[in-house]
Design an enzyme around this catalytic site. Structure first.
Site, PDB file in Angstrom:
ATOM      1  N   THR A  16      32.028  34.667  40.889  1.00  0.00           N
ATOM      2  CA  THR A  16      32.802  35.716  40.231  1.00  0.00           C
ATOM      3  C   THR A  16      34.211  35.206  39.935  1.00  0.00           C
ATOM      4  OG1 THR A  16      33.376  38.057  40.318  1.00  0.00           O
ATOM      5  CG2 THR A  16      33.462  36.898  42.426  1.00  0.00           C
TER       6      THR A  16
ATOM      7  N   LYS B 103      33.964  31.490  36.924  1.00  0.00           N
ATOM      8  CA  LYS B 103      32.735  31.472  36.113  1.00  0.00           C
ATOM      9  C   LYS B 103      32.694  30.338  35.077  1.00  0.00           C
ATOM     10  CE  LYS B 103      31.499  36.361  36.457  1.00  0.00           C
ATOM     11  NZ  LYS B 103      31.087  37.564  35.732  1.00  0.00           N
TER      12      LYS B 103
ATOM     13  N   GLY C  96      35.116  44.830  22.624  1.00  0.00           N
ATOM     14  CA  GLY C  96      35.683  43.770  23.451  1.00  0.00           C
ATOM     15  C   GLY C  96      35.155  42.413  23.034  1.00  0.00           C
TER      16      GLY C  96
ATOM     17  N   GLY D 131      34.965  37.618  28.290  1.00  0.00           N
ATOM     18  CA  GLY D 131      33.843  36.924  28.927  1.00  0.00           C
ATOM     19  C   GLY D 131      32.577  37.755  28.987  1.00  0.00           C
ATOM     20  N   ALA D 132      32.709  39.030  29.333  1.00  0.00           N
ATOM     21  CA  ALA D 132      31.526  39.885  29.453  1.00  0.00           C
ATOM     22  C   ALA D 132      30.900  40.119  28.081  1.00  0.00           C
ATOM     23  CB  ALA D 132      31.900  41.215  30.100  1.00  0.00           C
TER      24      ALA D 132
ATOM     25  N   TYR E 168      31.806  50.414  35.808  1.00  0.00           N
ATOM     26  CA  TYR E 168      31.048  51.281  36.725  1.00  0.00           C
ATOM     27  C   TYR E 168      31.948  52.032  37.704  1.00  0.00           C
ATOM     28  CZ  TYR E 168      31.408  47.154  39.712  1.00  0.00           C
ATOM     29  OH  TYR E 168      31.880  46.083  40.427  1.00  0.00           O
TER      30      TYR E 168
ATOM     31  N   GLY F  78      27.511  51.500  33.890  1.00  0.00           N
ATOM     32  CA  GLY F  78      27.646  50.076  34.227  1.00  0.00           C
ATOM     33  C   GLY F  78      26.928  49.671  35.497  1.00  0.00           C
TER      34      GLY F  78
END
Ligand code: ATR
Length: 294
Positions: free
Chosen positions: A74, A78, A138, A141-142, A236, A257
């Site tokens: 995490t 990453k 967005g 990274g996600a 989330y 999420g």
């Protein structure tokens, strides 16, 4: 939660799994993973490792020397951990980040289960992603991890972002690999945004807008939503973000999420152990934690 703590089960043959991060205190992965280890009666234990950027190379070598079977990765490792691995799965290589490592006979293999987890969560609702038109809010990274997996199935993707540079970089990156319609729009291009949303089947928010403590914020105006739109927020905490509340009000199908969090963990667990975990149990653990820490 004492009944879920597996330390009494550890013995000399226990296999070790874990997570590398800095900070790592807030991760929910040990709770989820130890619960499914116990549920399946496996002789594993999942522990948090606080690993600084400076110690990342040594810590990665230690996966081999300590015979750790697998780790999640995490923030902030990453991307930087990739240079220390032996092999990286094809899509994770394109994305340029990994969140899961498996130690296969001393060979460290990286994979990105964030995007896969998001896709699985959406498909678990019964939605068929083939040929869908998807909006991603967005371009971080996600967003990248999700977009690269989605692009393998859907036929149109629109990246909506605040900063033009990040948006264009992700759009160009996707176009290098996928022969589908790929567009980019900025949040302040309201007319284009409205048109893109009107035509979309699925909206995924990957920005941090609406995340606790700024829970009243919503990344997109409620007027831009329509009832046929499926809305997934990868935030989330809170569980029911302002975006999801607005989408509910309009009559959209929604997904929180938590589902992506559970699915990314479940994919890693199955990869490490070869066993399918109980995703309902994983979700229950996460929900309990979120409710207790409101
Ligand atoms: P992650 O790895 O979680 O995706 P990230 O790489 O830092 O995190 O990306 C965060 C995303 O949320 C970015 O797309 C960012 O937009 P910018 O590229 O314009 O910075 C977006 N984001 C964060 N705060 C935002 C805000 N207040 N309004 C709009 N977008 C925001």
């Amino acid at each position: 939660m004492a009944d879920l703590f597996p330390s009494m089960m550890i013995n000399g043959s226990s296999k070790v799994l874990g997570i590398f991060g800095d900070p790592v205190e807030h991760t929910l992965s040990p709770k989820m993973q130890n619960a499914i280890i116990q549920d399946l009666g496996l002789n594993y234990v999942y522990v948090p490792f606080q690993v600084t950027e400076l110690n990342l190379e040594k810590a990665t070598q230690a996966i081999r020397s300590l015979n750790i079977r697998g780790v999640n990765i995490t923030i902030p490792h990453k991307v930087s951990i990739m240079q220390f691995l032996d092999d990286v799965d094809e899509t994770a290589l394109k994305i340029g980040s990994v969140n899961t490592i498996k130690n296969e006979n001393n060979k460290l293999i990286g994979r990105n289960t964030d995007g896969e987890g998001c896709l699985q969560a959406i498909e678990d609702t019964g939605m068929n992603l083939n040929n869908k038109n998807v909006i991603i809010l967005g371009a971080g990274g996600a967003a990248k991890a999700i977009a690269f997996y989605l692009a393998q199935k859907i036929n149109k993707i629109t990246i909506i972002n605040r900063s033009p540079t990040k948006m264009q970089t992700l759009v160009n990156n996707l176009r290098n690999y996928y022969d589908i319609q790929i567009n980019g729009i900025l949040f302040d291009q309201k007319n284009e945004l409205k048109k893109a949303l009107d035509e979309a089947d699925l909206l995924i928010n990957t920005t941090s807008v609406g995340m606790s403590p700024n829970i009243e914020k919503c990344p997109i105006e409620i007027e831009f939503l329509h009832p046929e739109l499926f809305v997934n927020d990868i935030v989330y905490n809170p569980l029911h973000t302002q975006l999801l509340q607005n989408a509910d009000q309009i009559g959209c199908k929604t997904l929180s999420g938590v589902e992506m969090l559970v699915n990314q963990g479940a994919i890693g667990f199955e990869w490490w152990t070869g066993k399918k975990p109980n995703k309902k149990l994983m979700k229950k653990i996460v929900l309990q934690h979120l409710l207790n820490h409101k």
